[in-house]
Design a protein around this motif. Structure first.
Motif, PDB file in Angstrom:
ATOM      1  N   UNK A  40       4.053 -54.411   6.713  1.00 28.01           N
ATOM      2  CA  UNK A  40       4.467 -53.150   6.107  1.00 28.01           C
ATOM      3  C   UNK A  40       4.821 -53.384   4.643  1.00 28.01           C
ATOM      4  N   UNK A  41       4.390 -52.480   3.787  1.00 30.38           N
ATOM      5  CA  UNK A  41       4.728 -52.524   2.368  1.00 30.38           C
ATOM      6  C   UNK A  41       6.050 -51.787   2.169  1.00 30.38           C
ATOM      7  N   UNK A  42       7.006 -52.432   1.532  1.00 24.74           N
ATOM      8  CA  UNK A  42       8.307 -51.800   1.328  1.00 24.74           C
ATOM      9  C   UNK A  42       8.279 -50.774   0.192  1.00 24.74           C
ATOM     10  N   UNK A  43       7.226 -50.769  -0.597  1.00 22.32           N
ATOM     11  CA  UNK A  43       7.118 -49.816  -1.707  1.00 22.32           C
ATOM     12  C   UNK A  43       6.528 -48.489  -1.245  1.00 22.32           C
ATOM     13  N   UNK A  44       5.357 -48.528  -0.612  1.00 20.50           N
ATOM     14  CA  UNK A  44       4.680 -47.290  -0.207  1.00 20.50           C
ATOM     15  C   UNK A  44       4.795 -47.003   1.294  1.00 20.50           C
ATOM     16  N   UNK A  63      10.242 -61.093  14.605  1.00 19.61           N
ATOM     17  CA  UNK A  63      10.475 -61.922  13.421  1.00 19.61           C
ATOM     18  C   UNK A  63       9.832 -61.258  12.217  1.00 19.61           C
ATOM     19  N   UNK A  64      10.473 -61.406  11.054  1.00 23.61           N
ATOM     20  CA  UNK A  64       9.894 -60.863   9.823  1.00 23.61           C
ATOM     21  C   UNK A  64       9.848 -61.946   8.761  1.00 23.61           C
ATOM     22  N   UNK A  65       8.762 -61.950   8.003  1.00 25.46           N
ATOM     23  CA  UNK A  65       8.555 -62.913   6.916  1.00 25.46           C
ATOM     24  C   UNK A  65       7.987 -62.181   5.715  1.00 25.46           C
ATOM     25  N   UNK A  66       8.616 -62.371   4.555  1.00 28.79           N
ATOM     26  CA  UNK A  66       8.081 -61.800   3.316  1.00 28.79           C
ATOM     27  C   UNK A  66       6.808 -62.550   2.932  1.00 28.79           C
ATOM     28  N   UNK A  67       5.865 -61.841   2.351  1.00 28.95           N
ATOM     29  CA  UNK A  67       4.629 -62.441   1.861  1.00 28.95           C
ATOM     30  C   UNK A  67       4.596 -62.239   0.348  1.00 28.95           C
ATOM     31  N   UNK A  68       5.209 -63.158  -0.424  1.00 26.50           N
ATOM     32  CA  UNK A  68       5.391 -62.930  -1.864  1.00 26.50           C
ATOM     33  C   UNK A  68       4.105 -62.911  -2.684  1.00 26.50           C
ATOM     34  N   UNK A  69       3.051 -63.545  -2.230  1.00 23.01           N
ATOM     35  CA  UNK A  69       1.816 -63.620  -3.023  1.00 23.01           C
ATOM     36  C   UNK A  69       0.756 -62.621  -2.581  1.00 23.01           C
ATOM     37  N   UNK A  70       1.104 -61.720  -1.663  1.00 22.60           N
ATOM     38  CA  UNK A  70       0.137 -60.760  -1.132  1.00 22.60           C
ATOM     39  C   UNK A  70       0.285 -59.428  -1.868  1.00 22.60           C
ATOM     40  N   UNK A  71      -0.840 -58.840  -2.240  1.00 19.07           N
ATOM     41  CA  UNK A  71      -0.861 -57.546  -2.924  1.00 19.07           C
ATOM     42  C   UNK A  71      -1.169 -56.467  -1.895  1.00 19.07           C
ATOM     43  N   UNK A  72      -0.399 -55.387  -1.927  1.00 18.92           N
ATOM     44  CA  UNK A  72      -0.640 -54.250  -1.031  1.00 18.92           C
ATOM     45  C   UNK A  72      -1.958 -53.589  -1.422  1.00 18.92           C
ATOM     46  N   UNK A  73      -2.830 -53.366  -0.459  1.00 18.65           N
ATOM     47  CA  UNK A  73      -4.122 -52.752  -0.727  1.00 18.65           C
ATOM     48  C   UNK A  73      -4.034 -51.265  -1.017  1.00 18.65           C
ATOM     49  N   UNK A 111      -1.016 -49.549  -2.625  1.00 15.33           N
ATOM     50  CA  UNK A 111      -0.309 -49.219  -3.877  1.00 15.33           C
ATOM     51  C   UNK A 111      -0.436 -50.312  -4.942  1.00 15.33           C
ATOM     52  N   UNK A 112      -1.085 -51.429  -4.627  1.00 14.05           N
ATOM     53  CA  UNK A 112      -1.350 -52.538  -5.552  1.00 14.05           C
ATOM     54  C   UNK A 112      -0.089 -53.233  -6.058  1.00 14.05           C
ATOM     55  N   UNK A 113       1.012 -53.144  -5.318  1.00 14.39           N
ATOM     56  CA  UNK A 113       2.237 -53.852  -5.670  1.00 14.39           C
ATOM     57  C   UNK A 113       2.196 -55.251  -5.074  1.00 14.39           C
ATOM     58  N   UNK A 114       2.607 -56.238  -5.845  1.00  8.75           N
ATOM     59  CA  UNK A 114       2.610 -57.616  -5.371  1.00  8.75           C
ATOM     60  C   UNK A 114       4.001 -57.997  -4.883  1.00  8.75           C
ATOM     61  N   UNK A 115       4.065 -58.674  -3.734  1.00  9.73           N
ATOM     62  CA  UNK A 115       5.327 -59.173  -3.205  1.00  9.73           C
ATOM     63  C   UNK A 115       6.131 -58.169  -2.418  1.00  9.73           C
ATOM     64  N   UNK A 116       5.554 -57.028  -2.063  1.00 12.10           N
ATOM     65  CA  UNK A 116       6.302 -56.019  -1.321  1.00 12.10           C
ATOM     66  C   UNK A 116       5.917 -55.964   0.155  1.00 12.10           C
ATOM     67  N   UNK A 117       4.989 -56.815   0.581  1.00 11.26           N
ATOM     68  CA  UNK A 117       4.494 -56.782   1.958  1.00 11.26           C
ATOM     69  C   UNK A 117       5.290 -57.752   2.823  1.00 11.26           C
ATOM     70  N   UNK A 118       5.723 -57.258   3.983  1.00 17.33           N
ATOM     71  CA  UNK A 118       6.458 -58.073   4.942  1.00 17.33           C
ATOM     72  C   UNK A 118       5.665 -58.141   6.240  1.00 17.33           C
TER      73      UNK A 118
END
Length: 81
Positions: free
Chosen positions: A57-61, A13-23, A25-32
């Motif tokens: 996993x961060x979809x950005x970095x 199962x996968x769930x987006x975490x919209x309020x979590x910041x990637x530690x 790359x510091x992008x917000x809302x890219x962590x699943x």
């Protein structure tokens, strides 16, 4: 009598975490968050859940976080589920 007993991975199962910041790359809302149950089975029929594996996993970095690397915000999302 032969008894077939074992373990098997369940559906991932996968769930987006919209309020979590990637530690990383510091992008917000890219962590699943991805979670997968491990099931015990007898004769290939699932009987009970033995555990759950979580990773994010961060979809950005493309950085992968395992459970011991989760931030407090990530743990909060898991505990709400």
């Amino acid at each position: 009598m032969i008894l077939f007993f074992g373990t098997k991975k369940g559906k991932e199962n996968s769930n987006k975490m919209p309020n979590v910041v990637c530690g990383h790359c510091a992008q917000k809302g890219t962590v699943t968050l991805y979670s997968q149950e491990t099931l015990a089975h007898v004769f290939w029929l699932p009987i009970t859940k033995i555990g759950t594996n979580h990773y994010a996993e961060c979809s950005h970095c493309k950085r992968v976080y395992y459970k011991n690397d989760f931030s407090a915000d990530m743990l909060k999302v898991i505990n709400q589920k």
